[in-house]
Each structure stands twice: as C-alpha cells, then as structure tokens.
Write a protein that holds these residues in place. Sequence first.
Motif, mmCIF file in Angstrom:
data_model
loop_
_atom_site.group_PDB
_atom_site.id
_atom_site.type_symbol
_atom_site.label_atom_id
_atom_site.label_comp_id
_atom_site.label_asym_id
_atom_site.label_seq_id
_atom_site.Cartn_x
_atom_site.Cartn_y
_atom_site.Cartn_z
ATOM 1 N N GLU A 121 0.686 -1.004 -0.043
ATOM 2 C CA GLU A 121 0.018 0.089 0.093
ATOM 3 C C GLU A 121 0.887 1.189 -0.026
ATOM 4 O O GLU A 121 1.893 1.151 0.576
ATOM 5 C CB GLU A 121 -0.813 0.082 1.145
ATOM 6 C CG GLU A 121 -1.878 -0.973 0.985
ATOM 7 C CD GLU A 121 -2.830 -0.997 2.484
ATOM 8 O OE1 GLU A 121 -2.843 -0.025 3.308
ATOM 9 O OE2 GLU A 121 -3.525 -1.586 2.629
ATOM 10 N N GLU A 122 0.538 2.257 -0.696
ATOM 11 C CA GLU A 122 1.371 3.669 -0.737
ATOM 12 C C GLU A 122 1.176 4.124 0.519
ATOM 13 O O GLU A 122 2.346 4.676 0.957
ATOM 14 C CB GLU A 122 0.522 4.493 -1.624
ATOM 15 C CG GLU A 122 0.986 4.321 -3.056
ATOM 16 C CD GLU A 122 0.318 5.646 -3.759
ATOM 17 O OE1 GLU A 122 0.447 6.884 -3.521
ATOM 18 O OE2 GLU A 122 -0.335 5.110 -5.061
ATOM 19 N N GLU A 123 0.348 4.217 1.488
ATOM 20 C CA GLU A 123 0.196 4.760 2.849
ATOM 21 C C GLU A 123 1.004 4.137 3.897
ATOM 22 O O GLU A 123 1.486 4.590 5.036
ATOM 23 C CB GLU A 123 -1.281 5.004 3.159
ATOM 24 C CG GLU A 123 -2.196 5.884 2.329
ATOM 25 C CD GLU A 123 -2.775 4.816 1.159
ATOM 26 O OE1 GLU A 123 -2.895 3.656 1.558
ATOM 27 O OE2 GLU A 123 -3.076 5.259 0.225
ATOM 28 N N ASP A 124 0.916 2.824 3.558
ATOM 29 C CA ASP A 124 1.591 1.660 4.663
ATOM 30 C C ASP A 124 2.278 0.622 3.931
ATOM 31 O O ASP A 124 1.778 -0.173 3.674
ATOM 32 C CB ASP A 124 0.421 1.291 5.696
ATOM 33 C CG ASP A 124 0.701 0.374 6.693
ATOM 34 O OD1 ASP A 124 2.094 -0.046 6.741
ATOM 35 O OD2 ASP A 124 0.222 0.174 7.430
#
Length: 144
Positions: A45-48
């Motif tokens: 994931e981009e955020e995590d």
Amino acid sequence: MAFEVGDKVEVCSKVEGFVGSYYEARVVSKLNDGGYKVRYKNLVEEEDHSRLLVEKVSADEVRPMPPRIGGKGTQFSYFEKEKVDAFDNDGWWVGNVTGKDDSKYWVYFETTGDHIAYPVSRLRKHLDWSNGFWVLPDPRRLLS
C-alpha cells in the motif's frame, strides 16, 4: 476461467508505463460483477509499506500462475531473440533475449525500450495464456 478464494494468480497491469507486466497475487474474494479482490505478493500500500496491497480487479486482468518449466535448480540456456519473462520492479515483464554477457542475459523490452542484463535466477521461459491453456509463443513473432 473462474478462480476460487486462495488461488495463486497473476494480475496484468493496465497502468501506463506498466502495461505488459504481471504481478503475483492470491484471490481474497470473488466479486458480484465477476471480478476478484486480490492481495499482491510483492506490491504494498502507498500509505503503509508494511501492508500488502489489496485491490479489486476485473476477470480479464487475471490469469493462473504459469507452470514452472524444469525443476528447482534447473539451469536454462536462453537463445538470442527468445521471448522470456524477467522479474523486475516487483513483477514479471515480457522481453526478448538479445545476448549473454558472462552469467547475465540481456533482455530488450519493447514496451519500454529498456535493455537490461539479468541473472538467470530472475528469468523464466515465456508462455502465452491462450483460450484457457499455456502455450509456447509463436517463434515467427520473435524480435526481428
């Protein structure tokens, strides 16, 4: 071809700059529209970045994992102009062998124009998924 929850699959990318690449995933669920929710093996994931990416994909973006040709530790000789899949940027990219340098094979990628050397451990014989079967590519369609 229908897939079941838990099946290992490859998902093709339709994102510009990644067209022609395939990413290993596992089916998480079947969707009512005929598509699937998949969890990628290598994409995060981009955020995590500690969480594997889960996304919805249409049925036409999914194919079964190709069969392994040869057993573990099998050494292959690739031939000039042969179509291969090279593992790079977390996915498999289709290219053509253009030569060998020591223990690496040079691969040309028509979709990106890149020419990159890979060890044999990051290459696999290319197979086409056609009408529900894995088939060897037509040798008449090799890089000329």
